[in-house]
Design an enzyme around this catalytic site. Structure first.
Site, PDB file in Angstrom:
ATOM      1  N   SER A 267     -33.827-132.743 -44.908  1.00 32.05           N
ATOM      2  CA  SER A 267     -35.214-133.031 -44.556  1.00 32.05           C
ATOM      3  C   SER A 267     -35.582-134.409 -45.098  1.00 32.05           C
ATOM      4  O   SER A 267     -35.384-134.679 -46.291  1.00 32.05           O
ATOM      5  CB  SER A 267     -36.136-131.968 -45.174  1.00 32.05           C
ATOM      6  OG  SER A 267     -37.470-132.242 -44.833  1.00 32.05           O
TER       7      SER A 267
ATOM      8  N   LYS B 111     -33.790-133.865 -40.174  1.00 32.75           N
ATOM      9  CA  LYS B 111     -35.164-133.411 -39.870  1.00 32.75           C
ATOM     10  C   LYS B 111     -36.114-134.472 -40.393  1.00 32.75           C
ATOM     11  O   LYS B 111     -36.053-134.835 -41.574  1.00 32.75           O
ATOM     12  CB  LYS B 111     -35.419-132.062 -40.548  1.00 32.75           C
ATOM     13  CG  LYS B 111     -36.888-131.653 -40.652  1.00 32.75           C
ATOM     14  CD  LYS B 111     -37.003-130.205 -41.070  1.00 32.75           C
ATOM     15  CE  LYS B 111     -38.016-130.036 -42.185  1.00 32.75           C
ATOM     16  NZ  LYS B 111     -38.203-128.610 -42.546  1.00 32.75           N
TER      17      LYS B 111
ATOM     18  N   LYS C 192     -39.951-135.545 -41.152  1.00 30.11           N
ATOM     19  CA  LYS C 192     -41.341-135.143 -41.298  1.00 30.11           C
ATOM     20  C   LYS C 192     -42.185-136.075 -40.425  1.00 30.11           C
ATOM     21  O   LYS C 192     -41.939-137.289 -40.408  1.00 30.11           O
ATOM     22  CB  LYS C 192     -41.783-135.276 -42.762  1.00 30.11           C
ATOM     23  CG  LYS C 192     -41.154-134.272 -43.677  1.00 30.11           C
ATOM     24  CD  LYS C 192     -41.644-132.894 -43.374  1.00 30.11           C
ATOM     25  CE  LYS C 192     -41.079-131.889 -44.357  1.00 30.11           C
ATOM     26  NZ  LYS C 192     -41.597-130.534 -44.108  1.00 30.11           N
TER      27      LYS C 192
ATOM     28  N   ASP D 133     -40.695-132.113 -38.087  1.00 36.65           N
ATOM     29  CA  ASP D 133     -41.504-131.081 -38.741  1.00 36.65           C
ATOM     30  C   ASP D 133     -42.885-131.658 -38.997  1.00 36.65           C
ATOM     31  O   ASP D 133     -43.029-132.643 -39.712  1.00 36.65           O
ATOM     32  CB  ASP D 133     -40.856-130.657 -40.068  1.00 36.65           C
ATOM     33  CG  ASP D 133     -41.642-129.553 -40.762  1.00 36.65           C
ATOM     34  OD1 ASP D 133     -41.223-129.131 -41.860  1.00 36.65           O
ATOM     35  OD2 ASP D 133     -42.659-129.086 -40.203  1.00 36.65           O
TER      36      ASP D 133
ATOM     37  N   GLU E 268     -41.137-128.541 -35.283  1.00 32.52           N
ATOM     38  CA  GLU E 268     -41.481-127.446 -36.204  1.00 32.52           C
ATOM     39  C   GLU E 268     -42.969-127.466 -36.538  1.00 32.52           C
ATOM     40  O   GLU E 268     -43.512-128.503 -36.938  1.00 32.52           O
ATOM     41  CB  GLU E 268     -40.651-127.591 -37.481  1.00 32.52           C
ATOM     42  CG  GLU E 268     -40.753-126.462 -38.461  1.00 32.52           C
ATOM     43  CD  GLU E 268     -39.916-126.693 -39.708  1.00 32.52           C
ATOM     44  OE1 GLU E 268     -39.100-127.656 -39.738  1.00 32.52           O
ATOM     45  OE2 GLU E 268     -40.088-125.936 -40.669  1.00 32.52           O
TER      46      GLU E 268
ATOM     47  N   ASP F 296     -42.776-122.110 -38.593  1.00 27.09           N
ATOM     48  CA  ASP F 296     -42.463-122.019 -40.021  1.00 27.09           C
ATOM     49  C   ASP F 296     -43.630-121.284 -40.695  1.00 27.09           C
ATOM     50  O   ASP F 296     -43.601-120.061 -40.823  1.00 27.09           O
ATOM     51  CB  ASP F 296     -42.266-123.446 -40.579  1.00 27.09           C
ATOM     52  CG  ASP F 296     -42.173-123.514 -42.099  1.00 27.09           C
ATOM     53  OD1 ASP F 296     -42.023-124.629 -42.626  1.00 27.09           O
ATOM     54  OD2 ASP F 296     -42.259-122.474 -42.768  1.00 27.09           O
TER      55      ASP F 296
ATOM     56  N   LYS G 206     -37.778-118.664 -44.021  1.00 26.67           N
ATOM     57  CA  LYS G 206     -37.855-119.008 -45.445  1.00 26.67           C
ATOM     58  C   LYS G 206     -38.153-117.718 -46.198  1.00 26.67           C
ATOM     59  O   LYS G 206     -39.250-117.164 -46.090  1.00 26.67           O
ATOM     60  CB  LYS G 206     -39.004-119.975 -45.704  1.00 26.67           C
ATOM     61  CG  LYS G 206     -38.746-121.423 -45.351  1.00 26.67           C
ATOM     62  CD  LYS G 206     -39.968-122.242 -45.731  1.00 26.67           C
ATOM     63  CE  LYS G 206     -39.813-123.672 -45.255  1.00 26.67           C
ATOM     64  NZ  LYS G 206     -41.093-124.408 -45.415  1.00 26.67           N
TER      65      LYS G 206
ATOM     66  N   GLY H 297     -36.208-124.619 -46.312  1.00 27.29           N
ATOM     67  CA  GLY H 297     -36.084-124.871 -47.750  1.00 27.29           C
ATOM     68  C   GLY H 297     -37.431-125.201 -48.366  1.00 27.29           C
ATOM     69  O   GLY H 297     -38.347-125.650 -47.678  1.00 27.29           O
TER      70      GLY H 297
END
Ligand SMILES: O=C(O)CCC(=O)N[C@@H](C(=O)O)c1ccccc1
Length: 368
Positions: free
Chosen positions: A135, A161, A163, A189, A214, A239, A263, A291
């Site tokens: 991430s 991934k 953000k 995400d 996400e 998520d 998660k 995570g």
């Protein structure tokens, strides 16, 4: 199994670099660890709540309070129980899934250690190593982002991934695609940073062949995600919105997601996480392991979970050094883009006393 005592322990771990998301920037983790002592063995759990209620409604001080005043006393009063009894025993208390997950993992770890059974086998793992994604936070500039992504790809990570948030989305994705090509597994995400009004803007991500986007919308906007999924080609992954198997079934049925980030802390534990996995497999929905910047304790359990058959997408199961200079356990080290699934009893790792002592900021023994 009978509980004879629980230790709550907070550790402060500085991050190797600031980690910026759409809800804030983290420079260190304040992590609540649990050690349960039973008549059979000791077990470790990790609460993934952050210090502040920015990812979800839970936060470390609140987890400490609910564990001390409600969750641990409830288990102590139960006499003899199994790990599968923990969630039912605690079900009378609403919410606090991250605190419950930490306690359940510690009990499960103790139970499995006493019986010499690895967590991975208990959960139904089919792999002995898992491919790892990483991430990447929001950066100050695109060049800085490209340097970070290049470093992670050189380290062997098999999926990136990014953000994103309004103002940092299409351009960084375009830049990563232009620099590293179309074959890199890439996803984004948003951590709930957009609204349905942003649908046309988010459709501008469609040409970049992302694995998924996400949690673009608020966690309670399941219908909004269903509407968005009809307006963009990028698969929608949830998520924050998925807090139970029942909620996952509803989201899938409503067309709110075609991928699920599992998660364990968010959903109340590894046993509920397995139920969500099984449900998603039944619906043909791919899952991956999210995570929460876990220490080696939570990371060990996540890697075990990520070895289940339905985890067909690389998870946020990075190496320890993605976040920490030193971990409280032996570090998880990336090997050709994979992490080995622990094979020892229970979660298969234990904290190193010297490391734990060096980072402990507070601890309390709860006699039962
Ligand atoms: O690699 C990790 O452990 C972190 C992966 C990650 O990006 N977690 C995000 C998330 O929203 O999924 C997060 C970051 C910070 C705090 C909570 C969650």
């Amino acid at each position: 199994m009978n509980l004879t005592g629980v230790e709550l322990r907070r550790v402060a771990l500085p991050l190797v670099a600031p980690f910026r998301t759409s809800f804030g920037t983290q420079t260190r983790r304040d992590v609540l660890l649990l050690r349960v002592v039973t008549d059979g063995a000791e077990g470790w759990g990790e609460c993934v709540a952050m210090a502040d209620p920015l990812y979800s409604e839970e936060y470390v001080d609140g987890a400490v309070d609910v564990l001390r005043r409600f969750l641990v006393p409830r288990l102590a009063a139960a006499g003899s129980f199994a790990a599968t009894d923990v969630a039912p025993l605690l079900s009378g208390f609403h919410g606090h899934r991250m605190a419950k997950a930490a306690l359940e993992l510690a009990v499960l770890d103790a139970e499995l250690r006493a019986e010499g059974r690895p967590l991975a086998r208990e959960l139904g793992a089919v792999r002995d190593r898992v491919p790892c994604g990483v991430s990447v936070g929001i950066m100050a500039s695109v060049p800085e982002l490209l340097d970070a992504v290049g470093g992670y790809l050189d380290a062997g990570y098999v999926r990136i991934k990014l953000k994103i948030e309004p103002g940092w989305d299409v351009e960084p994705v375009r830049a990563v695609r232009e620099r590293f090509g179309d074959d890199v597994l890439l996803q984004v995400d948003a951590n709930t940073a957009y609204t349905l009004a942003d649908a046309r803007h988010l459709a501008r991500l469609d040409p970049f062949d992302l694995l998924l986007i996400e949690q673009p919308l608020p966690e309670d906007d399941v219908l909004g995600h269903a509407a968005l999924a009809k307006q963009i080609r990028t698969p929608v992954c949830l998520d924050e919105s998925i807090t139970s198997a029942r909620g996952a079934a509803a989201a899938i049925t409503l067309g709110a997601c075609s991928v699920v980030n599992i998660k364990p802390g968010r959903v109340g534990g590894y046993l509920e996480a397995r139920r969500i996995h099984d449900l998603c497999v039944a619906h043909g929905v791919p899952v991956w392991c999210g995570g929460m910047l876990e220490t080696g304790i939570g990371r060990a359990a996540n890697v075990a979970l990520a070895a289940l058959p339905g985890f067909v997408l690389p998870g946020d199961t990075s190496a320890s050094d993605r976040y920490y200079r030193t971990d409280v356990t032996e570090p998880f080290v990336l090997d050709e883009g994979h992490l080995a699934v622990p094979t020892g009893p229970g979660i298969g790792v234990t904290p190193r006393d010297d490391e734990l002592a060096a980072v402990t900021t507070w601890s309390e023994w709860l006699p039962l």
